[in-house]
Design a protein around this motif. Structure first.
Motif, PDB file in Angstrom:
ATOM      1  N   LYS A   1       0.864  -1.179   0.000  1.00  0.00           N
ATOM      2  CA  LYS A   1       0.000   0.000   0.000  1.00  0.00           C
ATOM      3  C   LYS A   1       0.896   1.223   0.000  1.00  0.00           C
ATOM      4  CE  LYS A   1      -4.098   1.881   2.260  1.00  0.00           C
ATOM      5  NZ  LYS A   1      -5.096   1.687   3.345  1.00  0.00           N
ATOM      6  N   ALA A   2       0.798   2.024  -1.046  1.00  0.00           N
ATOM      7  CA  ALA A   2       1.717   3.148  -1.219  1.00  0.00           C
ATOM      8  C   ALA A   2       0.958   4.456  -1.362  1.00  0.00           C
ATOM      9  CB  ALA A   2       2.597   2.923  -2.453  1.00  0.00           C
TER      10      ALA A   2
ATOM     11  N   PRO B   1      -0.299  15.147  -3.528  1.00  0.00           N
ATOM     12  CA  PRO B   1      -0.396  13.782  -4.061  1.00  0.00           C
ATOM     13  C   PRO B   1      -0.178  13.749  -5.574  1.00  0.00           C
ATOM     14  CG  PRO B   1      -2.571  14.643  -3.521  1.00  0.00           C
ATOM     15  CD  PRO B   1      -1.580  15.626  -2.987  1.00  0.00           C
ATOM     16  N   ILE B   2       0.342  12.634  -6.046  1.00  0.00           N
ATOM     17  CA  ILE B   2       0.584  12.444  -7.473  1.00  0.00           C
ATOM     18  C   ILE B   2      -0.100  11.146  -7.922  1.00  0.00           C
ATOM     19  CG2 ILE B   2       2.319  12.093  -9.279  1.00  0.00           C
ATOM     20  CD1 ILE B   2       4.345  13.500  -7.499  1.00  0.00           C
ATOM     21  N   ALA B   3      -0.934  11.259  -8.946  1.00  0.00           N
ATOM     22  CA  ALA B   3      -1.579  10.066  -9.518  1.00  0.00           C
ATOM     23  C   ALA B   3      -0.594   9.405 -10.471  1.00  0.00           C
ATOM     24  CB  ALA B   3      -2.870  10.443 -10.238  1.00  0.00           C
TER      25      ALA B   3
ATOM     26  N   GLU C   1      -2.789   7.320  -3.845  1.00  0.00           N
ATOM     27  CA  GLU C   1      -2.780   6.035  -3.148  1.00  0.00           C
ATOM     28  C   GLU C   1      -2.983   4.872  -4.107  1.00  0.00           C
ATOM     29  OE1 GLU C   1      -5.798   6.395  -0.196  1.00  0.00           O
ATOM     30  OE2 GLU C   1      -4.612   7.729   1.090  1.00  0.00           O
ATOM     31  N   VAL C   2      -2.355   3.761  -3.780  1.00  0.00           N
ATOM     32  CA  VAL C   2      -2.501   2.539  -4.566  1.00  0.00           C
ATOM     33  C   VAL C   2      -2.297   1.342  -3.652  1.00  0.00           C
ATOM     34  CG1 VAL C   2      -0.050   2.336  -5.222  1.00  0.00           C
ATOM     35  CG2 VAL C   2      -1.821   1.409  -6.741  1.00  0.00           C
ATOM     36  N   MET C   3      -3.019   0.256  -3.939  1.00  0.00           N
ATOM     37  CA  MET C   3      -2.830  -0.985  -3.189  1.00  0.00           C
ATOM     38  C   MET C   3      -2.800  -2.142  -4.183  1.00  0.00           C
ATOM     39  SD  MET C   3      -4.720  -2.449   0.229  1.00  0.00           S
ATOM     40  CE  MET C   3      -6.346  -2.694  -0.461  1.00  0.00           C
ATOM     41  N   LEU C   4      -1.766  -2.963  -4.104  1.00  0.00           N
ATOM     42  CA  LEU C   4      -1.577  -4.079  -5.025  1.00  0.00           C
ATOM     43  C   LEU C   4      -1.349  -5.362  -4.242  1.00  0.00           C
ATOM     44  CD1 LEU C   4       0.994  -2.416  -7.471  1.00  0.00           C
ATOM     45  CD2 LEU C   4      -1.467  -2.577  -7.792  1.00  0.00           C
ATOM     46  N   ALA C   5      -1.940  -6.465  -4.735  1.00  0.00           N
ATOM     47  CA  ALA C   5      -1.724  -7.772  -4.128  1.00  0.00           C
ATOM     48  C   ALA C   5      -0.343  -8.292  -4.494  1.00  0.00           C
ATOM     49  CB  ALA C   5      -2.787  -8.762  -4.608  1.00  0.00           C
TER      50      ALA C   5
END
Length: 623
Positions: A421-422, A432-434, A459-463
């Motif tokens: 989660k970043a 924030p930067i997309a 924000e981003v969340m990756l499995a």
């Protein structure tokens, strides 16, 4: 209807036969109650009237009154040599989970000649299922279901539980009934990692129509679900979607073709890499009635509609019957579904399988008793850790359909998944930067890298399935890109999630970025193949910013001789320069230097610290 009713027996009177013809007509007109009354009157006159017993058995079968069906089949058998009665008794006992009795009647029927080829196949499947069921009951798997909290399970029916990747929430469907309106299916979300178990409706997605059978993306920002009989629908049931943007869910929209057709499409399951949507459909081109398919998700168009590849039939899991409720675990390898035709306990059983990077299926197996019973069992989901499964059941009669959980037997647990989660911000302004996020599985030559943008909050969340190594890159125009190495190849248990606060540095003289995914052979400056994604990222960066001049710096940890480390770091930096030149980056834009172990950024006393110190640094020297 299996039976062709035989000619009248000698003892039957003209009166009973006339009554029987009336009962058959009533049956054909679906007037079962009146037909049953007539048959009962026939049996009062002639208790051994075979055709009346057979017709009543047929009606009780249609009415799902299996014990009454068995009663009349048994009475008909006493006065008839019709071998189909043995088969029908086998089917009825099998439906009740009375496997020994079913097997004896199937075996008895099997000795008959002239069994239609289609029924021969069905008979073989049922005999195999009876033997499997008896053995499974003797060797049960661990299964201790627990009914979830009262705030989730209400007086209404609750089903189709979907845990989020981080394990904090559970999305489910609730069927609400009252006397003033028709039953209404809506979505609810429960917070399950606190004492409160707070439950809220997903008001932005819920409509006056029914919606259910939902699936979420890994970051919980995309939802696909089933909706039926809507004006804009393609067929009876279609798959719809909604996106979580700026703190709320968008208005649901039809997910379009070729996912949806004029046939039935439902029960989607979305892979955690946002690449494949699995679903069940009765569209043409399959193996059976309802088949499981998958279709590649190609992202969203400028208009915000999903873009799809070609729908592919998952032939290895499908049969001539029905396969439904697919579920792909967050590791994108363990696959689950329900089938009423594969060898099992009866009704719909739950099955597991493995799916590889190319879509090939292996290790298909029944999940065993008592997870599966003679009743319909379906709708299984499993948390990302892989130790807890969720399902819905009406096993407690006073409560209706409720959501249960159980701890999976170790032999059934999927490979666990952690997540990264970043949050990405501008190092100068802290806004924030997309940014574009790229995740590369360094252990696969086949699997595509995953590319996704951070949201409006950066924000981003990756499995992150375990037992693999990853390159994690973050890039945005006007900034140096960020590189991180995630070494999970030797991880067999879930580690803590990876939480990153990433500050992208604007491109300025003196700015530098640390690259962790350029790998070399041990004590060598030969670049390893798994470095390719990172090096190509660097090539693209330099070509997109063609006025930059940079210095390539090599660094080592403190292991070994300092002088050797210094020389090795120079040679490794030079190898990177040579790679860049070979990829059309001008040599006059590049310098290199090696610093050995003289500029550590972490302690050399730990493996993780040494890993951070082994890096390649890119420093801007002019622009």
């Amino acid at each position: 209807m299996l039976f062709v009713f035989s000619a009248v027996n000698a003892q039957n009177t003209k009166r009973t036969e006339k009554m029987f013809e009336s009962a058959r007509t009533l049956y054909s007109d679906n007037n079962y109650s009146k037909a049953l009354e007539v048959c009962e009157e026939i049996l009062r006159l002639d208790e051994n009237h075979v055709n009346a017993h057979l017709l009543m058995a047929e009606m009780y079968k249609d009415m799902d009154s299996t014990r009454l069906e068995i009663n009349h089949l048994s009475k008909a058998q006493k006065g008839s040599d019709n071998p189909l009665i043995d088969f029908r008794l086998g089917e009825a006992f099998y439906k009740l989970g009375m496997y020994s009795e079913a097997l004896s009647f199937y075996d008895k029927y099997k000795v008959n000649k002239n069994i239609p080829e289609e029924r021969q196949f069905l008979l073989a499947c049922k005999i195999a299922s009876c033997k499997f069921a008896l053995e499974s009951i003797e060797n049960p798997v661990k299964f201790e279901p627990n009914r979830l909290d009262e705030s989730i399970n209400s007086k209404s029916d609750e089903y189709w539980p979907t845990p989020t990747l981080d394990g904090r929430h559970l999305v489910f469907t609730r069927l609400m009934k009252d006397s003033l309106s028709r039953p209404q299916e809506d979505f609810f979300m429960a917070q399950i990692d606190s004492l409160e178990w707070e439950v809220k409706p997903l008001s932005d997605v819920n409509t006056p129509d029914n919606e259910g059978a939902q699936t979420l993306s890994a970051d919980s920002k995309i939802m696909f679900f089933t909706a039926c009989n809507r004006p804009e629908g393609f067929g009876s049931c279609d798959i719809y979607f909604s996106r979580f943007i700026n703190g709320r869910w968008s208005e649901p929209r039809n997910a379009g073709s070729p996912l949806n057709t004029r046939y039935w499409e439902a029960q989607p399951s979305f892979s955690s890499d946002n690449r494949w949507l699995y679903f069940s459909s009765n569209r043409p081109g399959g193996k059976g009635k309802k088949d499981i398919w998958r279709i590649e998700f190609m992202g969203f168009s400028e208009g915000g509609n999903p873009q799809w590849g070609q729908a592919l039939n998952m032939e290895a899991v499908n049969t001539e019957g029905d396969e439904i409720s697919p579920f792909i675990h967050a590791n994108n390898r363990n696959f689950y579904f329900a089938s009423d035709t594969h060898v099992g306990m009866g009704g719909f059983d739950l099955f597991s399988a493995m799916i590889d990077e190319t879509g090939m299926i292996s290790d298909l197996k029944n999940m065993g008793y008592p997870i599966n019973t003679y009743r319909d069992d379906m709708g299984l989901t499993i948390n990302s850790i892989g130790d807890i499964a969720y399902f819905s059941s009406a096993r407690e009669a006073d409560h209706g359909l409720d959501i249960f959980s159980f701890n999976l037997d170790r032999g059934l647990q999927p490979q666990p998944v952690t997540y990264v989660k970043a949050t990405v911000t501008n190092k100068k302004t802290h806004e924030p930067i997309a940014a574009e996020i790229e995740l590369v599985n360094l252990n696969s030559k086949v699997e595509k890298s995953r590319i996704q943008r951070a949201d409006e909050n950066g924000e981003v969340m990756l499995a992150l399935p375990l037992r693999r190594n990853y390159a994690f890159n973050v890039s945005e125009e006007g900034f140096l890109f960020y590189s991180q190495s995630m070494q999970l190849a030797d991880a067999n248990t879930l580690t803590d999630p990876i939480i990153l606060d990433i500050e992208l540095e604007p491109i300025e003289v003196g700015a530098q970025m640390e690259l962790y995914n350029i790998y070399f052979e041990t004590d060598s400056f030969r670049i390893l193949p798994q470095s390719e994604p990172e090096l190509q990222k660097l090539v693209a960066f330099l070509k997109n910013n063609n006025a930059l001049r940079v210095q390539i710096q090599g660094h080592t940890d403190s292991t070994g001789n300092p002088e050797n480390n210094l020389e090795l770091s120079k040679q490794r930096a030079n190898s990177v320069v040579e790679y860049l030149v070979n990829n059309q980056v001008a040599l006059n834009r590049l310098e290199y230097e090696g610093y050995g172990d003289t500029r550590p950024i972490a302690s050399n006393e730990t493996p993780e610290g040494r890993r951070q110190n082994r890096r390649t640094t890119i420093k801007i020297i002019s622009k």
